[in-house]
Design an enzyme around this catalytic site. Structure first.
Site, PDB file in Angstrom:
ATOM      1  CG  HIS A 166       0.227   0.023   2.072  1.00 56.38           C
ATOM      2  ND1 HIS A 166      -0.107   1.278   2.897  1.00 56.38           N
ATOM      3  CD2 HIS A 166       0.156  -0.821   3.801  1.00 56.38           C
ATOM      4  CE1 HIS A 166       0.835   1.325   3.734  1.00 56.38           C
ATOM      5  NE2 HIS A 166       0.554  -0.247   4.887  1.00 56.38           N
ATOM      6  CB  CYS A 182       2.124  -3.180   5.330  1.00 53.61           C
ATOM      7  SG  CYS A 182      -0.174  -3.806   5.930  1.00 53.61           S
TER       8      CYS A 182
END
Length: 214
Positions: A166, A182
């Site tokens: 992301h 992440c």
């Protein structure tokens, strides 16, 4: 190479918190220098990265890269903070990334089984216990949404691992161990990767540097 037990525990704790990179910035003026105006994307606005402020090593670029993964695959080298899209003829498109901090790192194989433009962010209950001041939901496109303009959701055997590729609100964090697991990228880079990697793309996150790159 399988996702290990600690990986799934970390995923359960929530892997996409917006965590500042400690010691990297001294104040609001320092942070603002990493941005260069705003731009429109699919009806939303985001702050453009000032790449003159970014070390060239973290900028998107074609490199020599030797990998046994098939073309089109994504390989993440967490040691060196690079994400590669494997091309033919021992080349790859390389992006600088931020990865999980100590205790939240994960490794193994996964697949992009879901993609979202301007995704909303919902902190899991375990994360809210650690950080009770976090909002319960942040809509896509909101200025404080840590996922940025795109998210690519990583699954293993049809199960959401909890990990994402992301964007980031903190361009200074690229090249650092800062996230809760992440893989974060410059907004411009996650937009680029989103266009290149369809659903079903193979992803390999390396525990140790197992290929050579340039």
């Amino acid at each position: 190479m399988a996702l290990n037990r600690r990986a799934f525990v970390a995923a359960a704790l929530g892997s996409c918190a917006a965590l500042a990179a400690p010691g990297l910035l001294t104040g609001r003026a320092s942070a603002s220098s990493y941005f260069n105006g705003v731009t429109q994307d699919n009806g939303f606005r985001y702050r453009q990265t000032n790449f003159e402020k970014i070390d060239p090593v973290w900028r998107r670029q074609m490199v020599k890269y030797f990998s046994s993964e098939p073309p089109g695959s994504i390989v993440v080298d967490t040691n060196n903070h690079f994400l590669y899209v494997v091309w033919e003829n021992n080349t790859a498109l390389r992006y600088g990334v931020g990865v999980g901090r100590e205790g939240f790192k994960w490794y193994g194989r996964a697949r992009v089984d879901r993609k979202a433009l301007w995704p909303r962010w919902v902190p899991p209950p375990e994360m809210l216990k650690r950080q009770p001041d976090l909002p319960r939901l942040v809509e896509g496109g909101a200025a404080n949404n840590p996922l940025g303009p795109r998210a690519m959701y990583l699954y293993r055997d049809g199960v959401d691992t909890g990990y994402r590729l992301h964007g980031t609100l903190e361009p200074w964090s690229i090249g650092q161990d800062v996230s809760s697991g992440c893989i974060r990228m410059f907004p411009e880079d996650i937009i680029d990767l989103y266009q290149r990697a369809p659903k079903g793309t193979r992803v390999l996150v390396l525990e140790h540097l197992g290929t050579s790159a340039g």
